[in-house]
Design a protein around this motif. Sequence first.
Motif, short mmCIF file in Angstrom:
data_model
loop_
_atom_site.label_atom_id
_atom_site.label_comp_id
_atom_site.label_asym_id
_atom_site.label_seq_id
_atom_site.Cartn_x
_atom_site.Cartn_y
_atom_site.Cartn_z
N ARG A 128 -0.01 6.39 -3.80
CA ARG A 128 0.33 7.81 -3.91
C ARG A 128 0.75 8.06 -5.35
O ARG A 128 1.59 7.34 -5.89
CB ARG A 128 1.46 8.18 -2.95
CG ARG A 128 1.71 9.65 -2.88
CD ARG A 128 0.51 10.36 -2.30
NE ARG A 128 0.73 11.80 -2.33
CZ ARG A 128 -0.20 12.68 -2.17
NH1 ARG A 128 -1.44 12.32 -1.94
NH2 ARG A 128 0.08 13.96 -2.20
N SER A 153 0.82 -1.22 0.00
CA SER A 153 0.00 0.00 0.00
C SER A 153 0.85 1.26 0.00
O SER A 153 0.31 2.35 -0.06
CB SER A 153 -0.95 -0.01 1.20
OG SER A 153 -0.20 -0.02 2.38
N HIS A 155 -8.30 16.72 -8.37
CA HIS A 155 -7.77 15.58 -7.61
C HIS A 155 -6.45 15.90 -6.91
O HIS A 155 -5.63 15.01 -6.68
CB HIS A 155 -7.58 14.38 -8.55
CG HIS A 155 -8.87 13.81 -9.04
ND1 HIS A 155 -9.50 14.29 -10.16
CD2 HIS A 155 -9.66 12.84 -8.54
CE1 HIS A 155 -10.62 13.61 -10.34
NE2 HIS A 155 -10.75 12.73 -9.38
N PHE A 213 -4.83 13.65 -4.36
CA PHE A 213 -4.38 12.32 -4.77
C PHE A 213 -2.90 12.28 -5.13
O PHE A 213 -2.31 11.22 -5.18
CB PHE A 213 -5.14 11.85 -6.02
CG PHE A 213 -6.53 11.34 -5.76
CD1 PHE A 213 -7.36 11.92 -4.83
CD2 PHE A 213 -7.01 10.28 -6.48
CE1 PHE A 213 -8.64 11.46 -4.62
CE2 PHE A 213 -8.30 9.80 -6.28
CZ PHE A 213 -9.10 10.40 -5.34
N TYR A 252 -6.68 -0.39 -3.92
CA TYR A 252 -6.35 0.61 -2.90
C TYR A 252 -5.80 1.84 -3.62
O TYR A 252 -5.52 1.79 -4.82
CB TYR A 252 -5.35 0.08 -1.87
CG TYR A 252 -3.97 -0.18 -2.41
CD1 TYR A 252 -3.01 0.83 -2.44
CD2 TYR A 252 -3.62 -1.44 -2.89
CE1 TYR A 252 -1.76 0.61 -2.96
CE2 TYR A 252 -2.36 -1.67 -3.39
CZ TYR A 252 -1.43 -0.65 -3.43
OH TYR A 252 -0.19 -0.88 -3.94
N LYS A 253 -5.66 2.92 -2.87
CA LYS A 253 -5.19 4.18 -3.45
C LYS A 253 -3.70 4.35 -3.19
O LYS A 253 -3.30 4.62 -2.06
CB LYS A 253 -5.97 5.35 -2.86
CG LYS A 253 -5.62 6.68 -3.49
CD LYS A 253 -6.55 7.77 -3.00
CE LYS A 253 -5.78 8.79 -2.23
NZ LYS A 253 -6.58 9.83 -1.66
N ILE A 309 -6.63 2.90 -9.03
CA ILE A 309 -7.19 2.54 -7.73
C ILE A 309 -8.04 1.29 -7.84
O ILE A 309 -7.93 0.36 -7.03
CB ILE A 309 -7.99 3.72 -7.13
CG1 ILE A 309 -7.03 4.85 -6.76
CG2 ILE A 309 -8.82 3.28 -5.93
CD1 ILE A 309 -7.71 6.19 -6.49
N PHE A 346 -6.60 8.13 -12.40
CA PHE A 346 -6.33 7.79 -11.00
C PHE A 346 -7.26 6.67 -10.53
O PHE A 346 -6.83 5.71 -9.91
CB PHE A 346 -6.47 9.00 -10.09
CG PHE A 346 -5.42 10.07 -10.30
CD1 PHE A 346 -4.21 9.81 -10.92
CD2 PHE A 346 -5.65 11.35 -9.87
CE1 PHE A 346 -3.25 10.79 -11.11
CE2 PHE A 346 -4.70 12.35 -10.04
CZ PHE A 346 -3.50 12.07 -10.66
N TRP A 347 -8.55 6.79 -10.85
CA TRP A 347 -9.50 5.77 -10.41
C TRP A 347 -9.30 4.46 -11.15
O TRP A 347 -9.58 3.39 -10.60
CB TRP A 347 -10.94 6.28 -10.50
CG TRP A 347 -11.22 7.16 -9.33
CD1 TRP A 347 -11.27 8.52 -9.30
CD2 TRP A 347 -11.42 6.73 -7.98
NE1 TRP A 347 -11.49 8.96 -8.01
CE2 TRP A 347 -11.59 7.89 -7.19
CE3 TRP A 347 -11.46 5.49 -7.36
CZ2 TRP A 347 -11.80 7.84 -5.82
CZ3 TRP A 347 -11.68 5.43 -5.99
CH2 TRP A 347 -11.85 6.60 -5.24
#
Length: 140
Positions: A38, A5, A76, A79, A35-36, A30, A26-27
């Motif tokens: 950096r 992560s 964003h 993010f 998970y998101k 993800i 970005f999505w």
Amino acid sequence: MGASSTLGVLVDTNILLYVYDRIDPFWKVINFLDYKPRFYVHKQVFNELSTLEGRNRNSFVMNARIRLARTYLDIHKSFWEEIDCCSELETDKALLCTAKKYNLLIFTNDRELKKEALKIGIGIIFLLDKGKIIKSFYPI
């Protein structure tokens, strides 16, 4: 996917231009990773957007792509963070240098950049088929 992560993803200019095609880069990552991570945007990517804008003053579509990419980054901003490393190099070489130094994946659809990244041991993430499928490769 089982990745850490703490994974960092360095975003190339061409990925940001896909926002015009209603792709949320970005999505996409993800959802792919579950998970998101950096995200990082290199200073040279901003310079490249400005250069493209200057070269394509009469291209409505390219200028719309650039405007939407900048708007997307603004929306964003929580993010990602800007990174400024190896900025004396041209964009692709700066991305490779930065990814290697900070152990980041490069998110790009640039064929040459992908090939060079894998050759020197940098993992990549990229989109296929107008962003409908996301793939990743890690050097062996």
